[in-house]
Write an enzyme that holds these catalytic residues in place. Structure first.
Site, PDB file in Angstrom:
ATOM      1  N   GLU A  77       0.803  -1.220   0.000  1.00  0.00           N
ATOM      2  CA  GLU A  77       0.000   0.000   0.000  1.00  0.00           C
ATOM      3  C   GLU A  77       0.840   1.277   0.000  1.00  0.00           C
ATOM      4  O   GLU A  77       0.302   2.365  -0.220  1.00  0.00           O
ATOM      5  CB  GLU A  77      -0.947  -0.008   1.210  1.00  0.00           C
ATOM      6  CG  GLU A  77      -2.048  -1.059   1.073  1.00  0.00           C
ATOM      7  CD  GLU A  77      -2.949  -1.145   2.293  1.00  0.00           C
ATOM      8  OE1 GLU A  77      -2.523  -0.704   3.382  1.00  0.00           O
ATOM      9  OE2 GLU A  77      -4.070  -1.655   2.162  1.00  0.00           O
ATOM     10  N   GLU A 108       7.509 -21.453   8.731  1.00  0.00           N
ATOM     11  CA  GLU A 108       7.943 -20.519   9.768  1.00  0.00           C
ATOM     12  C   GLU A 108       8.989 -21.119  10.703  1.00  0.00           C
ATOM     13  O   GLU A 108       9.593 -20.403  11.508  1.00  0.00           O
ATOM     14  CB  GLU A 108       6.755 -20.045  10.597  1.00  0.00           C
ATOM     15  CG  GLU A 108       6.130 -21.101  11.481  1.00  0.00           C
ATOM     16  CD  GLU A 108       5.013 -20.519  12.346  1.00  0.00           C
ATOM     17  OE1 GLU A 108       5.132 -20.585  13.582  1.00  0.00           O
ATOM     18  OE2 GLU A 108       4.043 -19.983  11.780  1.00  0.00           O
TER      19      GLU A 108
END
Length: 267
Positions: A77, A108
């Site tokens: 963004e 992860e």
């Protein structure tokens, strides 16, 4: 209490929709208060980020699961909002871009992968790496931060538990202690909201400090659709006291609100 502590609510399956929503909303209202307590830490992280980016460095987010997705979201963004080039803010998620939409099993847990992912971007000591991990114990994030510090990079983090391994690995930790989730351990809820708020503040404050906002307006936003073009025209109308037709012509001629304002004000 940590994000993994048992929920204050139980027998959720027996509750009405109204009770479920009311309960979630009551907990959600505690999140901004938790963020407020972490503002001094967040201020230090913003200052460090401004220092790096003002010298040509970049901001990298590393995270897994929801935390990683929020970093990717915030990074994506920044170009349309602040007009910065793609690559100034980069979001990396354990498991790669596939993991944005579909969980990648065990991604992860690799403590070495984050640094390999960062190296693909020719990471250097002008950059800053911010780890995002609700639990504060994600190996992907811990390993990435530790490697970054060893290579002389500035490091920060956003976590939702106190005294975590991720915070210990970061030079500028931000600890937003959100406490137990409505559904025990579901950190996409309060913790995710807290992380989103912190990320909003981190990049917004950083790019305001770097001159990417004028007054209160996104003068460098990319004019990528009709809504944003209309917004740009209205900015020029407000700033210059002109009609929309003239504003549209200026915007088309100069390509951005900032450039149009500069051209008009130098005449």
């Amino acid at each position: 209490m940590s994000t993994e502590s048992p929920s204050y609510f139980d027998h959720l399956e027996t509750l009405s929709t109204q009770a479920l929503l009311t309960g979630m909303n009551s907990l959600d209202q505690t999140v901004p208060q938790a963020v407020a307590k972490a503002l001094p830490q967040l201020e230090a992280l913003v200052e460090a980020t401004v220092a790096c980016l003002s010298k040509g460095g970049r901001l990298f987010y590393i995270g897994a699961g929801t935390s990683g997705r929020l970093g990717v979201l915030d990074a994506s963004e920044c170009p349309p909002t602040f007009g910065v080039p793609h690559g100034v803010v980069v979001g990396l998620i354990a498991g790669g871009d596939t993991a944005i939409r579909k969980a990648v099993e065990n991604a992860e847990d690799d403590a070495q992968q984050a640094w390999r992912d960062l190296e693909a971007y020719n990471i250097n000591d002008q950059d800053i790496v911010v780890g995002i991990a609700a639990s504060g114990r994600t190996p992907y994030v811990i390993g990435g931060l530790e490697q970054a510090r060893q290579h002389g990079l500035a490091t920060g983090c956003i976590v939702c538990n106190a005294g975590s391994a991720v915070a210990a690995a970061a030079e500028f930790p931000v600890e937003i202690v959100t406490g137990p989730e409505f559904v025990t351990g579901s950190t996409r809820l309060k913790a995710g909201t807290a992380q989103k708020l912190a990320l909003n503040m981190l990049t917004t404050a950083t790019f305001i400090r770097l001159g990417r906002v004028k007054g209160n307006k996104m003068v460098d936003m990319q004019l990528t659709n009709a809504k944003l073009v209309d917004r740009g025209e209205r900015m020029l109308m407000d700033e210059l006291g002109i009609e929309q037709e003239a504003a549209a012509a200026l915007l088309q001629q100069h390509g951005s609100v900032r450039a149009a304002l500069a051209a008009k004000q130098t005449k």
